[in-house]
Design a protein around this motif. Structure first.
Motif, PDB file in Angstrom:
ATOM      1  N   CYS A  99       0.844  -1.188   0.000  1.00  0.00           N
ATOM      2  CA  CYS A  99       0.000   0.000   0.000  1.00  0.00           C
ATOM      3  C   CYS A  99       0.884   1.244   0.000  1.00  0.00           C
ATOM      4  CB  CYS A  99      -0.912  -0.009   1.225  1.00  0.00           C
ATOM      5  SG  CYS A  99      -1.994   1.436   1.314  1.00  0.00           S
ATOM      6  N   GLN A 141      -8.007  -3.933  -2.587  1.00  0.00           N
ATOM      7  CA  GLN A 141      -8.082  -2.879  -1.584  1.00  0.00           C
ATOM      8  C   GLN A 141      -7.159  -3.249  -0.428  1.00  0.00           C
ATOM      9  OE1 GLN A 141     -11.910  -2.713   0.358  1.00  0.00           O
ATOM     10  NE2 GLN A 141     -11.780  -0.502   0.587  1.00  0.00           N
ATOM     11  N   LYS A 163      -7.904   0.396   3.682  1.00  0.00           N
ATOM     12  CA  LYS A 163      -9.012   0.332   2.712  1.00  0.00           C
ATOM     13  C   LYS A 163      -8.808   1.192   1.458  1.00  0.00           C
ATOM     14  CE  LYS A 163     -11.151  -2.265   5.660  1.00  0.00           C
ATOM     15  NZ  LYS A 163     -10.561  -3.560   5.788  1.00  0.00           N
ATOM     16  N   GLN A 164      -7.583   1.630   1.213  1.00  0.00           N
ATOM     17  CA  GLN A 164      -7.283   2.421   0.021  1.00  0.00           C
ATOM     18  C   GLN A 164      -6.998   1.484  -1.163  1.00  0.00           C
ATOM     19  OE1 GLN A 164      -7.370   5.918  -0.091  1.00  0.00           O
ATOM     20  NE2 GLN A 164      -8.338   5.543   1.903  1.00  0.00           N
ATOM     21  N   PHE A 165      -7.096   2.024  -2.362  1.00  0.00           N
ATOM     22  CA  PHE A 165      -6.830   1.263  -3.590  1.00  0.00           C
ATOM     23  C   PHE A 165      -5.512   1.683  -4.231  1.00  0.00           C
ATOM     24  CE2 PHE A 165     -11.370   0.955  -2.965  1.00  0.00           C
ATOM     25  CZ  PHE A 165     -11.634  -0.360  -3.299  1.00  0.00           C
TER      26      PHE A 165
END
Length: 113
Positions: free
Chosen positions: A73, A88, A93-95
């Motif tokens: 991430c 994700q 929870k970011q992409f």
């Protein structure tokens, strides 16, 4: 089916290495394929069976190892396993991530016994 062209490229790599090392037969070829590479493993196995006829790999054993997708991430630096490009981060929870493993396609080894 691009797996046939991949199989033919693998045969070319094996043949080139056999020539460099004065080999007349290869008993085993080991291939690593990332789950995110876009290669259909069953189709590649089938293509290898057909394409290796009357080549240095005709009687060789083909070992295929799948490399799982892994990402980092870019927001929280968490590393996690992914199985698609639309994953994700399980932490934040970011992409927004960088793929660090799983896109490879390589001949790992050629073995002669």
């Amino acid at each position: 089916m691009h797996e046939l062209s991949i199989a033919m490229n693998i045969i070319d790599i094996a043949s080139e290495q056999a020539k460099i090392h004065n080999l007349s037969v290869i008993d085993e070829i080991e291939i690593e394929i990332g789950t995110l590479s876009g290669v259909e493993i069953d189709a590649l196995k089938f293509a290898m069976e057909i394409a290796t006829k009357k080549t240095i790999l005709e009687n060789s054993k083909t070992i295929i190892t799948e490399i799982p997708g892994q990402a980092r991430c870019l927001v929280c630096s968490k590393e996690f396993v992914i199985d698609s490009f639309f994953a994700q981060c399980p932490e934040c929870k970011q992409f927004n991530f960088q793929i660090i493993q799983g896109q490879e396609l390589r001949v790992k080894s050629l073995n002669v016994y």
